[in-house]
Design a protein around this motif. Sequence first.
Motif, PDB file in Angstrom:
ATOM      1  N   PHE A  46       0.839  -1.189   0.000  1.00  0.00           N
ATOM      2  CA  PHE A  46       0.000   0.000   0.000  1.00  0.00           C
ATOM      3  C   PHE A  46       0.880   1.247   0.000  1.00  0.00           C
ATOM      4  CE2 PHE A  46      -2.846  -3.148   2.013  1.00  0.00           C
ATOM      5  CZ  PHE A  46      -3.970  -2.987   1.209  1.00  0.00           C
ATOM      6  N   ALA A  47       0.364   2.319  -0.579  1.00  0.00           N
ATOM      7  CA  ALA A  47       1.123   3.569  -0.622  1.00  0.00           C
ATOM      8  C   ALA A  47       0.174   4.757  -0.714  1.00  0.00           C
ATOM      9  CB  ALA A  47       2.077   3.583  -1.813  1.00  0.00           C
ATOM     10  N   LYS A  48       0.598   5.839  -0.129  1.00  0.00           N
ATOM     11  CA  LYS A  48      -0.140   7.091  -0.249  1.00  0.00           C
ATOM     12  C   LYS A  48       0.134   7.686  -1.621  1.00  0.00           C
ATOM     13  CE  LYS A  48      -0.883  11.511   2.132  1.00  0.00           C
ATOM     14  NZ  LYS A  48      -0.543  12.348   3.319  1.00  0.00           N
ATOM     15  N   ARG A  49      -0.839   8.393  -2.154  1.00  0.00           N
ATOM     16  CA  ARG A  49      -0.705   8.997  -3.478  1.00  0.00           C
ATOM     17  C   ARG A  49       0.551   9.868  -3.551  1.00  0.00           C
ATOM     18  NH1 ARG A  49      -5.864  12.046  -4.674  1.00  0.00           N
ATOM     19  NH2 ARG A  49      -6.679   9.900  -4.670  1.00  0.00           N
ATOM     20  N   GLY A  50       1.377   9.599  -4.549  1.00  0.00           N
ATOM     21  CA  GLY A  50       2.588  10.380  -4.744  1.00  0.00           C
ATOM     22  C   GLY A  50       3.759   9.964  -3.873  1.00  0.00           C
ATOM     23  N   ARG A  51       3.586   8.933  -3.053  1.00  0.00           N
ATOM     24  CA  ARG A  51       4.656   8.465  -2.176  1.00  0.00           C
ATOM     25  C   ARG A  51       5.132   7.081  -2.597  1.00  0.00           C
ATOM     26  NH1 ARG A  51       4.222  11.216   2.789  1.00  0.00           N
ATOM     27  NH2 ARG A  51       3.591  13.365   2.328  1.00  0.00           N
ATOM     28  N   LYS A  52       6.341   6.743  -2.203  1.00  0.00           N
ATOM     29  CA  LYS A  52       6.922   5.467  -2.581  1.00  0.00           C
ATOM     30  C   LYS A  52       6.248   4.307  -1.871  1.00  0.00           C
ATOM     31  CE  LYS A  52      11.385   3.095  -2.901  1.00  0.00           C
ATOM     32  NZ  LYS A  52      12.843   3.202  -2.660  1.00  0.00           N
ATOM     33  N   GLY A  53       5.811   4.539  -0.646  1.00  0.00           N
ATOM     34  CA  GLY A  53       5.258   3.467   0.174  1.00  0.00           C
ATOM     35  C   GLY A  53       6.269   3.073   1.232  1.00  0.00           C
ATOM     36  N   GLU A  73      -2.456   2.044  -4.371  1.00  0.00           N
ATOM     37  CA  GLU A  73      -2.452   3.449  -3.957  1.00  0.00           C
ATOM     38  C   GLU A  73      -3.793   3.848  -3.342  1.00  0.00           C
ATOM     39  OE1 GLU A  73      -2.273   7.250  -6.615  1.00  0.00           O
ATOM     40  OE2 GLU A  73      -0.204   6.568  -6.252  1.00  0.00           O
ATOM     41  N   TYR A  74      -3.723   4.280  -2.100  1.00  0.00           N
ATOM     42  CA  TYR A  74      -4.936   4.723  -1.413  1.00  0.00           C
ATOM     43  C   TYR A  74      -5.574   5.902  -2.153  1.00  0.00           C
ATOM     44  CZ  TYR A  74      -3.280   2.179   2.765  1.00  0.00           C
ATOM     45  OH  TYR A  74      -2.846   1.222   3.649  1.00  0.00           O
ATOM     46  N   PRO A  75      -6.890   5.924  -2.283  1.00  0.00           N
ATOM     47  CA  PRO A  75      -7.543   7.077  -2.903  1.00  0.00           C
ATOM     48  C   PRO A  75      -7.586   8.271  -1.958  1.00  0.00           C
ATOM     49  CG  PRO A  75      -9.184   5.526  -2.146  1.00  0.00           C
ATOM     50  CD  PRO A  75      -7.852   4.861  -1.950  1.00  0.00           C
ATOM     51  N   VAL A  76      -7.500   7.991  -0.658  1.00  0.00           N
ATOM     52  CA  VAL A  76      -7.556   9.028   0.369  1.00  0.00           C
ATOM     53  C   VAL A  76      -6.876   8.487   1.620  1.00  0.00           C
ATOM     54  CG1 VAL A  76      -9.804   8.232   1.223  1.00  0.00           C
ATOM     55  CG2 VAL A  76      -9.100  10.607   1.611  1.00  0.00           C
ATOM     56  N   THR A  77      -6.214   9.363   2.361  1.00  0.00           N
ATOM     57  CA  THR A  77      -5.590   8.942   3.620  1.00  0.00           C
ATOM     58  C   THR A  77      -6.062   9.868   4.742  1.00  0.00           C
ATOM     59  OG1 THR A  77      -3.604  10.166   2.947  1.00  0.00           O
ATOM     60  CG2 THR A  77      -3.590   7.782   2.628  1.00  0.00           C
ATOM     61  N   ASP A  86     -17.582  10.361   2.756  1.00  0.00           N
ATOM     62  CA  ASP A  86     -16.768  10.279   1.546  1.00  0.00           C
ATOM     63  C   ASP A  86     -15.559   9.378   1.758  1.00  0.00           C
ATOM     64  OD1 ASP A  86     -18.477  11.910   0.186  1.00  0.00           O
ATOM     65  OD2 ASP A  86     -17.262  13.719   0.356  1.00  0.00           O
ATOM     66  N   TYR A  87     -14.943   9.498   2.917  1.00  0.00           N
ATOM     67  CA  TYR A  87     -13.794   8.644   3.230  1.00  0.00           C
ATOM     68  C   TYR A  87     -14.230   7.194   3.264  1.00  0.00           C
ATOM     69  CZ  TYR A  87      -9.812   6.593   5.668  1.00  0.00           C
ATOM     70  OH  TYR A  87      -8.740   5.792   6.000  1.00  0.00           O
ATOM     71  N   GLN A  88     -15.295   6.918   3.979  1.00  0.00           N
ATOM     72  CA  GLN A  88     -15.757   5.545   4.138  1.00  0.00           C
ATOM     73  C   GLN A  88     -16.094   4.902   2.796  1.00  0.00           C
ATOM     74  OE1 GLN A  88     -15.869   3.726   6.972  1.00  0.00           O
ATOM     75  NE2 GLN A  88     -14.947   5.418   8.096  1.00  0.00           N
ATOM     76  N   SER A  89     -16.790   5.635   1.923  1.00  0.00           N
ATOM     77  CA  SER A  89     -17.186   5.065   0.637  1.00  0.00           C
ATOM     78  C   SER A  89     -15.979   4.843  -0.265  1.00  0.00           C
ATOM     79  CB  SER A  89     -18.215   5.970  -0.058  1.00  0.00           C
ATOM     80  OG  SER A  89     -17.667   7.253  -0.329  1.00  0.00           O
ATOM     81  N   GLN A  90     -15.065   5.820  -0.319  1.00  0.00           N
ATOM     82  CA  GLN A  90     -13.894   5.678  -1.187  1.00  0.00           C
ATOM     83  C   GLN A  90     -12.981   4.550  -0.733  1.00  0.00           C
ATOM     84  OE1 GLN A  90     -11.767   9.265  -2.609  1.00  0.00           O
ATOM     85  NE2 GLN A  90     -13.351  10.472  -1.572  1.00  0.00           N
ATOM     86  N   ILE A  91     -12.757   4.440   0.567  1.00  0.00           N
ATOM     87  CA  ILE A  91     -11.830   3.418   1.052  1.00  0.00           C
ATOM     88  C   ILE A  91     -12.453   2.035   0.940  1.00  0.00           C
ATOM     89  CG2 ILE A  91     -12.383   3.258   3.516  1.00  0.00           C
ATOM     90  CD1 ILE A  91      -8.876   3.836   2.064  1.00  0.00           C
ATOM     91  N   ALA A  92     -13.780   1.939   1.102  1.00  0.00           N
ATOM     92  CA  ALA A  92     -14.451   0.643   0.952  1.00  0.00           C
ATOM     93  C   ALA A  92     -14.356   0.150  -0.496  1.00  0.00           C
ATOM     94  CB  ALA A  92     -15.909   0.745   1.377  1.00  0.00           C
ATOM     95  N   GLU A  93     -14.576   1.046  -1.448  1.00  0.00           N
ATOM     96  CA  GLU A  93     -14.461   0.687  -2.863  1.00  0.00           C
ATOM     97  C   GLU A  93     -13.016   0.286  -3.190  1.00  0.00           C
ATOM     98  OE1 GLU A  93     -15.838   3.945  -5.168  1.00  0.00           O
ATOM     99  OE2 GLU A  93     -17.924   3.804  -4.456  1.00  0.00           O
ATOM    100  N   PHE A  94     -12.075   0.993  -2.615  1.00  0.00           N
ATOM    101  CA  PHE A  94     -10.659   0.697  -2.853  1.00  0.00           C
ATOM    102  C   PHE A  94     -10.304  -0.690  -2.341  1.00  0.00           C
ATOM    103  CE2 PHE A  94      -6.412   0.790  -0.767  1.00  0.00           C
ATOM    104  CZ  PHE A  94      -5.632   0.757  -1.906  1.00  0.00           C
ATOM    105  N   TYR A  95     -10.725  -1.024  -1.126  1.00  0.00           N
ATOM    106  CA  TYR A  95     -10.408  -2.342  -0.576  1.00  0.00           C
ATOM    107  C   TYR A  95     -11.082  -3.453  -1.377  1.00  0.00           C
ATOM    108  CZ  TYR A  95      -8.143  -0.357   3.576  1.00  0.00           C
ATOM    109  OH  TYR A  95      -7.285   0.291   4.429  1.00  0.00           O
TER     110      TYR A  95
END
Length: 252
Positions: A46-53, A73-77, A86-95
Amino acid sequence: MSDLDHLAGSAVGGTLYGIGVGPGDVRLLTLRAAGLVRSVDVLAYFAKRGRKGNARSIVSALIADGREELRLEYPVTDEIPVEHDDYQSQIAEFYAATAATIEAHLSSKRSVGLLAEGDPFFYGSFMHMWRRLDGRYPVEVVPGVTGMSGCWTRANAPITWGDDILTVLPGTLDEHVLTERLKTSNAAVIMKVGRNLAKVRRAISAAGLLARAIYVERGTMPEERILPLADLSADVGPYFAMIIVPGEGRKI
């Protein structure tokens, strides 16, 4: 095969491995973790957007050129509060999408090693994959040195003595809740400090524990920083920061 490689073992096709990579120093990986980093078919992280991880960075010295990697890459951190819809919906879709991607590899009999900072079962994103895939595919979890144990060791601060009870608290809790929990704790670790640093410091002070509190930033990593919380002037810390309050125990 060397004796160390024999002890570490190799990956089995179609298996998901949750690989605990420890608090930051690659030398703190277990033999099993190091062996799997080198032998899985797909190395995921896993990695934050724009970061190496960060997990990927920890094990970089173990990764040979040409290894197949899967960057997730996480859509939001921390851009919006965790409790926000918004956080809950985006992270659920990502997982859900991430689990589907990993499943495609597993169903093709390929092994996938998902790196996890610290220990996979301790505040780890790996748990969301375990919840979705365990029981459907073979899953092996490789424990790792937790961030908190790395931090109190580097701070040279024994955390519990005798019958001390250790309380682990996320800094995202309400300030009043943090204060009340700390008042009844012999020893404490406050994680997820980051933008909650000022609130956490107020709670520690209100609980009468400021004199014992130690701030640890990036423990065991090259950029490590350790100092008494009372001496820290900042109100915001990085993601990899925590506060430890060592217990006092019975005097013997």
